[in-house]
Design a protein around this motif. Structure first.
Motif, PDB file in Angstrom:
ATOM      1  N   LYS A 238     -16.380 -11.578  15.581  1.00  0.00           N
ATOM      2  CA  LYS A 238     -15.263 -11.054  14.798  1.00  0.00           C
ATOM      3  C   LYS A 238     -14.782 -12.046  13.743  1.00  0.00           C
ATOM      4  CE  LYS A 238     -12.368 -10.434  18.134  1.00  0.00           C
ATOM      5  NZ  LYS A 238     -13.154 -11.047  19.187  1.00  0.00           N
ATOM      6  N   LEU A 239     -14.939 -13.349  14.084  1.00  0.00           N
ATOM      7  CA  LEU A 239     -14.386 -14.364  13.194  1.00  0.00           C
ATOM      8  C   LEU A 239     -15.047 -14.370  11.827  1.00  0.00           C
ATOM      9  CD1 LEU A 239     -13.913 -17.485  15.431  1.00  0.00           C
ATOM     10  CD2 LEU A 239     -12.166 -16.280  14.183  1.00  0.00           C
ATOM     11  N   GLY A 349     -12.057 -19.610  11.897  1.00  0.00           N
ATOM     12  CA  GLY A 349     -10.880 -19.247  12.673  1.00  0.00           C
ATOM     13  C   GLY A 349      -9.666 -20.020  12.215  1.00  0.00           C
ATOM     14  N   PHE A 350      -9.885 -21.299  11.938  1.00  0.00           N
ATOM     15  CA  PHE A 350      -8.785 -22.144  11.488  1.00  0.00           C
ATOM     16  C   PHE A 350      -8.220 -21.633  10.178  1.00  0.00           C
ATOM     17  CE2 PHE A 350      -6.468 -25.989  11.651  1.00  0.00           C
ATOM     18  CZ  PHE A 350      -6.256 -26.344  10.342  1.00  0.00           C
ATOM     19  N   ARG A 352      -8.349 -18.592   9.026  1.00  0.00           N
ATOM     20  CA  ARG A 352      -7.604 -17.363   9.246  1.00  0.00           C
ATOM     21  C   ARG A 352      -6.253 -17.637   9.875  1.00  0.00           C
ATOM     22  NH1 ARG A 352     -10.464 -12.553   9.424  1.00  0.00           N
ATOM     23  NH2 ARG A 352     -12.663 -12.908   8.951  1.00  0.00           N
ATOM     24  N   ALA A 353      -6.247 -18.580  10.822  1.00  0.00           N
ATOM     25  CA  ALA A 353      -4.999 -18.855  11.536  1.00  0.00           C
ATOM     26  C   ALA A 353      -3.921 -19.325  10.572  1.00  0.00           C
ATOM     27  CB  ALA A 353      -5.225 -19.920  12.603  1.00  0.00           C
ATOM     28  N   PHE A 354      -4.306 -20.193   9.651  1.00  0.00           N
ATOM     29  CA  PHE A 354      -3.299 -20.749   8.750  1.00  0.00           C
ATOM     30  C   PHE A 354      -3.324 -20.084   7.390  1.00  0.00           C
ATOM     31  CE2 PHE A 354      -1.557 -23.777  11.513  1.00  0.00           C
ATOM     32  CZ  PHE A 354      -2.555 -24.050  12.407  1.00  0.00           C
TER      33      PHE A 354
ATOM     34  N   LEU B 212     -10.808 -16.660  21.010  1.00  0.00           N
ATOM     35  CA  LEU B 212      -9.822 -16.509  19.948  1.00  0.00           C
ATOM     36  C   LEU B 212      -9.497 -15.032  19.806  1.00  0.00           C
ATOM     37  CD1 LEU B 212     -11.018 -18.993  17.198  1.00  0.00           C
ATOM     38  CD2 LEU B 212      -8.918 -19.071  18.469  1.00  0.00           C
ATOM     39  N   LYS B 214      -7.258 -11.832  18.018  1.00  0.00           N
ATOM     40  CA  LYS B 214      -6.984 -11.532  16.630  1.00  0.00           C
ATOM     41  C   LYS B 214      -5.631 -11.996  16.087  1.00  0.00           C
ATOM     42  CE  LYS B 214      -8.881  -8.781  13.285  1.00  0.00           C
ATOM     43  NZ  LYS B 214      -9.953  -7.898  13.019  1.00  0.00           N
ATOM     44  N   TYR B 217      -4.338 -16.355  16.440  1.00  0.00           N
ATOM     45  CA  TYR B 217      -5.096 -17.520  15.991  1.00  0.00           C
ATOM     46  C   TYR B 217      -4.215 -18.744  15.844  1.00  0.00           C
ATOM     47  CZ  TYR B 217      -8.969 -14.446  14.663  1.00  0.00           C
ATOM     48  OH  TYR B 217      -9.994 -13.562  14.667  1.00  0.00           O
ATOM     49  N   LYS B 218      -3.085 -18.562  15.166  1.00  0.00           N
ATOM     50  CA  LYS B 218      -2.281 -19.737  14.855  1.00  0.00           C
ATOM     51  C   LYS B 218      -1.763 -20.384  16.136  1.00  0.00           C
ATOM     52  CE  LYS B 218       1.179 -21.407  11.714  1.00  0.00           C
ATOM     53  NZ  LYS B 218       1.929 -21.134  10.500  1.00  0.00           N
ATOM     54  N   PHE B 221      -4.708 -22.231  17.870  1.00  0.00           N
ATOM     55  CA  PHE B 221      -5.079 -23.479  17.228  1.00  0.00           C
ATOM     56  C   PHE B 221      -4.009 -24.529  17.429  1.00  0.00           C
ATOM     57  CE2 PHE B 221      -9.030 -23.525  15.048  1.00  0.00           C
ATOM     58  CZ  PHE B 221      -9.377 -22.203  14.902  1.00  0.00           C
ATOM     59  N   GLY B 222      -2.744 -24.093  17.375  1.00  0.00           N
ATOM     60  CA  GLY B 222      -1.667 -25.035  17.623  1.00  0.00           C
ATOM     61  C   GLY B 222      -1.776 -25.637  19.010  1.00  0.00           C
ATOM     62  N   TYR B 224      -4.454 -25.885  20.822  1.00  0.00           N
ATOM     63  CA  TYR B 224      -5.659 -26.710  20.905  1.00  0.00           C
ATOM     64  C   TYR B 224      -5.368 -28.113  20.387  1.00  0.00           C
ATOM     65  CZ  TYR B 224     -10.666 -27.713  20.394  1.00  0.00           C
ATOM     66  OH  TYR B 224     -11.915 -28.239  20.486  1.00  0.00           O
TER      67      TYR B 224
END
Lengths: 431, 467
Positions: A238-239, A349-350, A352-354, B212, B214, B217-218, B221-222, B224
């Motif tokens: 998905k990523l 992923g990183f 997308r996260a930020f 991960l 959907k 994510y943030k 990651f935080g 991690y």
């Protein structure tokens, strides 16, 4: 050299933006779109972007080959420069200009820690090499031996001064921002320096040990792109919606094959540059006529000083080296194709996260250097660890003792130790 | 660390008032003080009587530049004053009891030896990591990510294997050298230790990526990044502490005692003389406390080193993992040197010369660091708590917050002590004979040949002229 778009050749801005926008739309709309429409196979303008990518890939490979030709020192310099750019990109990534205006000199702290990390990592590697190549009567020698001895203390005091500086500059309403930046700085430095220090250590073992993993990753990327281009249908993860299972498997197979080819023909090997004479030794003539595997060279140089060897033993070591290389190729190829792409997934992923498009924009059409280097990082660490554990018959206690001998004894004492040790060994053999 | 008590005065006083005395039972105090680490003399516990609620309030009133806390505190001041008198004597008695227990516990663990101290350090480390892991997680997201907590402990286990495997490899090899098979097994494990740990880490890394989710994510990651930072902080200092322990209990005990001494002295000097505030982060600290404590710590470092250096149990390094009694030649650092006193002192004192162990000069610099730089660990923790608006790192220790609150300065000191020892103390006394002995004892025949070959390379290269 891994990109979320399954290719490593740069693309012109328009197709890239199109791909990104499409992907983001997917992410937002969820399962609304039919699966196949964003895969590369169905992209109309794919031939044009393919040409552009091929063109810039050729340029990149050409530049890289030139630097490799120039030798160890230039490759190390290139790695260091890449590292500086990567760190700068990542430092700038999560900072917010509004807070930064109220904190003058805070950026400088990042570079202070960067410098400390650089000193720590490279100081150790370089000073050990330097001490073997500098004559004892020069001032440089004394400087270098004391650098090794007090290396940890120097780096620690630099770090502590950065720490104290950080605490003294904490400002009332900005605590949270400052602490997050501090943690972020540490994470960046760890990520960047682990992989680059291992890369440099690999380089000094022989350029071969650096080139092989790097080329495997590049080959994996290129063939994943090509296979996905022609056959890709089933999405992989998905990523990164552009990656496909067909691309993945095709690339794995190609990477393994090329790993064997690289090692057996040895077209990738090259001689260490003249600055590091200690790693080259006169090879027995018959071996250097036959085949020029750097692995064999290393092995022989290692054992050639033991005057107990006969020709039969040399042949044995040669065969053993070949066998080792077979296993080495197998493991490296497997790792490069299966596990190293996870570095790319992590970076995706990183981002997308930020909610970041790219790590930076140093390379036009590609994003930043970190985008190129994410898989390389995972591979470099693995290659170093594999090399240290399985290829080099290493003994930690021997190296530690050697360190102690070099740093705490003078040259005369070292020579005295050497002769006495020789006598001791002779006695043991004789008795 | 003691000043922290005064920082969070209001909630703690409320706690003391509300929870009567079960929290201050001897066992809980013992736990508390064990983490404050093994200092052989605990004057601070006896002197807790002044730090009963009334005295603390008195001290707080003296430094009146504190913003909102004073206002809040003033409201509960009246209530506290009324209740404080009643509880003061009772709390002092309970504190005395628990400090006796604590002292006994400390001596017992030191008597038992290196292995038990190591076990204690590991235990503290697990608790600290648990506190910190829980600190910034948010229950709402956690429910949607089953098994994510497990990832933290996976990384914790990997770090534990890596760090202790590295540090204790020599000790492990020496312990099992009797049995051939186990020796092969253990040395094989040590040789491939890096690979094993790397693969465990990569497995965790891949697991993280595959889980991960959907919209999360943030958060993931935080978490991690937070996990990595925690593990680095916790493991660096505890691994260095363990390395110090096996170098000799002295090198673990002295820095810990110095930090405790610094806290106690800072409290007292602040109590009696404190006027000028030291730093915005911790409004209760004062310059007078700081300077007085520095002087007191460096002087007591000098004296402690003399006292502690007399015991072989404390000064001998432990080469394996046994628990038996130790005898060794402590080395030139611990052999007393005698300096004759100048005549004007000698005339009116019973001693004609003083004996100084050379290690006392090293203790001097340790004391200097403990008083000047180590408090920054405490400032860092205070700033961190303010930044993330948390009162305490945890509440394992009733009345005190968590383990991390106790250990913040210790962490900075442990790292410094390790680096100081490795740079300036360990390598001081090598000679050709010693190294030859070392080679013949600890290396096998093959390794000796390897060493010989490598040394020959290096020497030949130097003699040929190198660069």
């Amino acid at each position: 050299m891994h990109k979320e778009n399954t290719g490593d050749a740069p693309s012109a801005p328009t197709p890239r933006v199109r791909h990104h926008r499409k992907r983001n739309f997917d992410a937002v709309a969820g399962a609304g779109k039919p699966n196949g429409s964003h895969l590369l196979v169905n992209d109309k303008s794919k031939y044009k972007s393919f040409l552009i990518r091929a063109y810039s890939t050729v340029w990149m490979i050409g530049g890289f080959a030139l630097i490799v030709y120039l030798g160890h020192l230039y490759i190390t310099a290139m790695v260091v420069v890449l590292q500086i750019f990567m760190a700068r990109e990542l430092f700038n990534l999560l900072r917010r200009t509004h807070e930064d205006k109220q904190l003058p000199g805070f950026r400088l702290l990042n570079w202070h820690f960067f410098f400390t990390a650089m000193l720590f990592v490279y100081g150790r590697i370089l000073s050990q090499r330097l001490v073997n190549t500098v004559t004892p009567d020069k001032v440089l020698y004394r400087l270098v031996t004391s650098l090794i001895k007090y290396h940890m203390a120097i780096c620690y005091s630099l770090y502590i001064s950065g720490f104290v500086w950080f605490i003294l500059t904490l400002k009332k309403k900005m605590y949270k921002y400052q602490f997050s930046q501090y943690a972020w700085t540490h994470m960046i430095l760890i990520v960047v320096f682990t992989q680059s220090s291992f890369t440099v250590a690999n380089i000094f073992e022989g350029i071969f040990w650096f080139l092989l993993p790097a080329s495997l990753i590049a080959i994996n990327d290129i063939f994943a792109y090509i296979c996905g281009f022609f056959f890709g249908r089933t999405p992989l993860i998905k990523l990164s919606p552009k990656k496909t299972w067909e691309g993945f498997i095709g690339a794995s197979i190609t990477t393994m094959i090329s790993a064997f080819l690289d090692l057996s023909t040895g077209w990738l090997q090259c001689d260490p540059g003249p600055l590091f004479k200690q790693e080259t030794h006169a090879l027995p003539g018959w071996i250097s006529n036959w085949v020029r595997l750097d692995a064999v060279q290393y092995w022989n140089s290692y054992t050639s000083n033991l005057h107990l060897l006969s020709k039969r033993k040399e042949a044995f070591y040669f065969a053993a080296a070949l066998e080792r290389n077979f296993c080495y190729a197998l493991c490296l190829g497997l790792f490069a194709s299966i596990i190293a792409p996870f570095g790319g997934f992590f970076a995706s992923g990183f981002k997308r996260a930020f909610k970041v498009k790219d790590f930076g924009d140093s390379i036009p059409g590609h994003g930043g250097i970190t985008d190129r280097m994410d898989c390389q990082m995972v591979m470099a660490v693995f290659a170093y660890i594999y090399h240290q554990s399985f290829v080099v018959p290493q003994s930690l206690s021997v190296d530690k003792l050697l360190d102690q001998i070099i740093t705490s004894l003078t040259l005369e004492e070292q020579q005295a130790l050497f002769t006495k040790l020789g006598q001791m060994l002779q006695e043991v053999i004789g008795s | 660390a003691m000043e922290k008590d005064l920082n969070q005065n209001s909630p703690r006083i409320r706690k003391i008032r509300d929870n009567s005395y079960p929290p201050n039972t001897p066992t809980s105090r013992m736990n508390n003080n064990n983490q404050r680490d093994n200092h052989p003399n605990s004057p601070r516990d006896y002197n807790y009587s002044p730090s009963s609620p009334t005295a603390r309030l008195r001290w707080r009133n003296r430094s009146n530049e504190i913003p909102a806390e004073v206002k809040r505190g003033n409201a509960s001041n009246v209530r506290n004053l009324l209740l404080g008198d009643k509880n003061k004597y009772r709390s002092m008695w309970i504190r005395t009891c628990s400090s006796l227990w604590m002292l006994g516990g400390v001596f017992f663990i030191i008597y038992m030896g290196h292995l038990y101290i190591w076990a204690m350090v590991v235990g503290i480390q697990i608790f600290m990591a648990k506190e910190l892991f829980f600190l910034l997680r948010r229950a709402h997201e956690e429910r949607r990510l089953p098994g994510f907590r497990l990832l933290n402990w996976h990384f914790f286990f990997t770090a534990m294997l890596f760090v202790y495997g590295r540090i204790l490899q020599q000790q492990l090899v020496n312990t099992v050298s009797s049995d051939r098979f186990i020796y092969k097994l253990v040395s094989g494990l040590i040789k491939y230790q890096m690979v094993i740990c790397y693969f465990l880490y990569i497995a965790g890394f891949m697991w993280f990526i595959l889980t991960l989710k959907k919209k999360m994510y943030k958060y993931q990651f935080g978490q991690y990044a937070w996990t990595h930072m925690i593990l680095i902080v916790v493991f660096t200092q505890s691994s260095f502490t363990v390395a110090n322990i096996f170098e000799g209990i002295f090198w673990f005990l002295l820095p810990a005692a110095l930090i405790a001494m610094n806290d106690v002295a800072a409290y007292f000097f602040g109590f009696y003389f404190g006027k000028t505030p030291l730093i915005k982060l911790s409004p209760k600290k004062t310059w007078e406390g700081f300077i007085g404590a520095s002087v007191a710590t460096t002087i007591s470092a000098f004296l402690f080193a003399n006292v502690l250096g007399q015991f072989q149990w404390l000064t001998c390094p432990r080469k394996d993992l046994s628990t038996g009694w130790l005898h060794c030649d402590p080395g030139p650092l611990f052999r007393p040197e005698y300096y004759p006193l100048p005549t004007w002192i000698a005339s009116f004192s019973p001693w004609k010369e003083i004996s100084i162990l050379p290690v006392q000069w090293h203790a001097f610099s340790l004391g200097l660091f403990a008083s000047v730089i180590a408090p920054f660990g405490g400032f860092f923790a205070s700033g961190f708590k303010r930044a993330f608006k948390i009162k305490d790192f945890g509440d394992s220790i009733p009345g005190h917050g968590g383990f991390t609150d106790r250990m913040d300065c210790q962490m900075v000191m442990a790292i410094f002590a390790y680096i100081y020892i490795q740079s300036f103390i360990v390598h001081q006394d090598y000679s050709v004979e010693m190294i030859l002995d070392h080679i013949s004892i600890s290396l096998g025949h093959e390794e000796q040949k390897m060493l010989y070959a490598k040394l020959g390379d290096i020497l030949r290269h130097k003699l040929q002229g190198g660069v």
